[in-house]
Design an enzyme around this catalytic site. Sequence first.
Site, mmCIF file in Angstrom:
data_model
loop_
_atom_site.group_PDB
_atom_site.id
_atom_site.type_symbol
_atom_site.label_atom_id
_atom_site.label_comp_id
_atom_site.label_asym_id
_atom_site.label_seq_id
_atom_site.Cartn_x
_atom_site.Cartn_y
_atom_site.Cartn_z
ATOM 1 N N GLN A 167 -9.816 -4.119 7.452
ATOM 2 C CA GLN A 167 -9.026 -3.763 8.235
ATOM 3 C C GLN A 167 -9.439 -2.607 8.969
ATOM 4 O O GLN A 167 -8.688 -1.845 9.698
ATOM 5 C CB GLN A 167 -7.519 -3.568 7.805
ATOM 6 C CG GLN A 167 -6.729 -4.665 7.412
ATOM 7 C CD GLN A 167 -5.160 -4.471 7.062
ATOM 8 O OE1 GLN A 167 -4.511 -4.392 8.173
ATOM 9 N NE2 GLN A 167 -4.782 -4.480 5.882
ATOM 10 N N LYS A 188 0.678 -0.914 -0.232
ATOM 11 C CA LYS A 188 -0.076 -0.029 -0.053
ATOM 12 C C LYS A 188 0.796 1.239 -0.014
ATOM 13 O O LYS A 188 0.795 2.336 -0.801
ATOM 14 C CB LYS A 188 -0.956 0.014 1.285
ATOM 15 C CG LYS A 188 -1.591 1.352 1.471
ATOM 16 C CD LYS A 188 -2.470 1.127 2.783
ATOM 17 C CE LYS A 188 -1.555 1.088 4.229
ATOM 18 N NZ LYS A 188 -1.187 2.219 4.586
ATOM 19 N N THR A 189 1.865 1.408 1.005
ATOM 20 C CA THR A 189 2.606 2.607 1.220
ATOM 21 C C THR A 189 3.612 2.549 -0.227
ATOM 22 O O THR A 189 3.508 3.776 -0.816
ATOM 23 C CB THR A 189 3.528 2.472 2.250
ATOM 24 O OG1 THR A 189 2.773 2.059 3.476
ATOM 25 C CG2 THR A 189 4.317 3.696 2.315
ATOM 26 N N ASP A 217 -4.675 8.303 2.703
ATOM 27 C CA ASP A 217 -4.101 6.972 3.258
ATOM 28 C C ASP A 217 -5.092 6.427 4.291
ATOM 29 O O ASP A 217 -5.907 7.140 5.048
ATOM 30 C CB ASP A 217 -2.870 7.005 3.939
ATOM 31 C CG ASP A 217 -2.066 5.811 4.094
ATOM 32 O OD1 ASP A 217 -2.450 4.577 3.367
ATOM 33 O OD2 ASP A 217 -1.134 5.728 4.678
ATOM 34 N N GLU A 218 -5.313 5.043 4.429
ATOM 35 C CA GLU A 218 -6.111 4.456 5.551
ATOM 36 C C GLU A 218 -7.333 4.941 5.580
ATOM 37 O O GLU A 218 -8.071 5.346 6.568
ATOM 38 C CB GLU A 218 -5.444 4.822 6.833
ATOM 39 C CG GLU A 218 -4.050 4.294 6.888
ATOM 40 C CD GLU A 218 -3.953 2.909 7.265
ATOM 41 O OE1 GLU A 218 -4.805 1.951 7.110
ATOM 42 O OE2 GLU A 218 -2.815 2.076 7.571
ATOM 43 N N ARG A 276 -0.697 -10.431 10.606
ATOM 44 C CA ARG A 276 0.783 -9.816 11.035
ATOM 45 C C ARG A 276 1.637 -10.871 10.858
ATOM 46 O O ARG A 276 2.911 -10.367 11.128
ATOM 47 C CB ARG A 276 0.586 -9.271 12.511
ATOM 48 C CG ARG A 276 -0.580 -8.457 12.969
ATOM 49 C CD ARG A 276 -0.492 -7.134 12.229
ATOM 50 N NE ARG A 276 -1.476 -7.160 11.096
ATOM 51 C CZ ARG A 276 -1.556 -6.515 10.011
ATOM 52 N NH1 ARG A 276 -0.592 -5.511 9.708
ATOM 53 N NH2 ARG A 276 -2.245 -6.684 8.957
#
Length: 726
Positions: free
Chosen positions: A251, A33-34, A220-221, A599
Amino acid sequence: MTDYLARLNPEQRLAVETTDGPLLVLAGAGTGKTRVLTTRFAHILLTGRAWPGQVLAVTFTNKAAREMRERVGAMLGRPAEGLWLGTFHALCARMLRAHAELVGLTASFNILDSDDQLRLLKQVMEADGIDTRRFAPPALMALIQRWKDRGLPPARVTPAEDSDFANGRARALYAAYQERLRALNVADFGDLLLHTTEILREHPQILAQYHRKFRYVLVDEYQDTNLVQYLWLRLLAQEHRNICCVGDDDQSIYSWRGAEVENILRFEKDFPGARIVRLERNYRSTAPILAAASGLIAHNEGRLGKTLRPGGNDAGGEKVSIVGLWDSDEEARMVAGRIEALRAEGHALAEIAILVRAGFQTRAFEERLITLAIPYRVVGGLRFYERAEIRDAIAYARMLHQPADDLAFERIVNLPRRGVGEQALRAMHTRAREAQIPLAAAALALAEEGALRGKPREEIKTLFAGFARWRAMLESEGHIVTLATLLDESGYTAMWRQDKSPEAPGRLENLKELVRALADFDTLAGFLDHVSLVMENEENAATDRVGLMTLHAAKGLEFDTVFLPGWEEGLFPSQRTMDESGVKGLEEERRLAYVGLTRARRRAIVSHAANRRIYANWQSSIPSRFIDELPEAHVERTGAAQLQRDRMIAAPPMAFPMTARAPRAIEAWEQPARPARAVPFAVGSRIFHQKFGYGTVTAAVDDKLDIAFDKAGDKRLLDRFVEPAP
């Protein structure tokens, strides 16, 4: 130019090169994503579509903003100057200073921290004649912040949005609080977004100015945005519609702080003709972990849908391990034992994490890790015995045990508030020095003499009458019942029950876990000695430490090995969340489980216990419904988990109701009947006990052992409390 695009996979490249029009990038966990967001930012600048100041880029944390600025600068080959890049609050503060006069402020306004906000609100309530002991200021502050999160200034709070707080006075108090903020030329954090959104709503010429300024908007997010953040973004993007939101509906786990998963679910409706790009190639986890996580989250109905798959060619890896254990103590021993074995194999401790649903669960793991000398760190919070509410409760326990403990008395004398201010405390210290008596004795003397007046005098006398009663109870009822009673009768737990902040329920759970910890000790003195030793245990300065944190704190992190304990009905999914939010709450709990699984890079170990001690009572538990939802082909069950599965296959259970089965409570002094040890302890066996240390078994009858401890002398214990000496 082609070099930075060549590093992207086809879906990532599509997300970067789709520059015009609304775009939603559904970026699954570990899908880059980043990289997509920063490459898209740089791509817009490198292709001349906009100057740096014409792109508005919004992140959720200062750390994320800093990383994006650095990465964009590296791709441009020069420092990125003049960017409108930052968090929602930082960007809105920048806008608000340019137009502050439109909301009754000046450009030099200050921003209040949470303590100052609460102090100011209390002044407003008292000025309006509100009894702040009956109507707690934190409860009203939480309500006001919810209104601000929804973009509602006082004038927009409708009767449907209103509350019956303070007999229906909440909206009027909100308006008075806002007026007081303006009079002082200050704003709280909620105002930064609220005021800026109101300016854009009410002043079309200013909105048009920002439309001309910002040609592209990057977010973002996006799944974590609340309603006022959504409104602000929509206002800024409604003209050119060049908005790119990156997020993952699977998420979205922060509804308790105002986040609305619906923001991302309705993106196509808000921006007709929007394009959706799904990033499904995960470069973090093994195929079994991804398959298990995808199978679990597929049970949610409120999602846009995507399926994670390995980004590389390796389809191997360990299956997700499900371990069933007899009780929560055994669970802590299992986790710590496996960590010790992994360390012996050369596994870095920093690549191991224990992810719990609730903060109170950390205590058992902390104490076990300390016993085995395994370095650890609590991420996103304090160690159990360092938390404020635990220190307060221990101070009460110290006063119960030792009335001459001045430091403990000074900590609890005004907790909860008893009207004992600095002046009264100075008088107590003066009397204690002059008469050479403990601070508590000085306080009682001042109260009985009438040197203390009004509320402080009556409250001090009531407190000391309470301590006399609790010390008598300590002799007759024991330390577990006594401390639980003390915390209730002193008003300390009531103080947290009245606190409506998001942290208050967790603090109450921690207090229950503290009482639960007492059951492992014969006396209050033994427990206090143990706490002192734990607090003295210095944190290892080495960076190689196990991570211990809640699932919420783990978002955005990754580890080679992840332990996921406590997957039981009522604990995870949380019964409180389901009671408050129904199906919506259950789906968020499932998203939290999905976050936990994803994770893990190489191995994930899920565990559940048949018995868990809560508030000093044992409760029988059933495995979480989430365990049943994991695809059988991608999990491996061991111990009681396999037996449980065999029974379920033989007699399939009915579907889980929204309310978990009521647990069977067992009194604190009882022990749940436990299966016999596969290998019972023989006379002469060397054993280890967490409190008493090493010893030798001198007699064994059923599950009862007589043990000669090396340092603690002879004791009789149940075999469940000891283990073979390493």
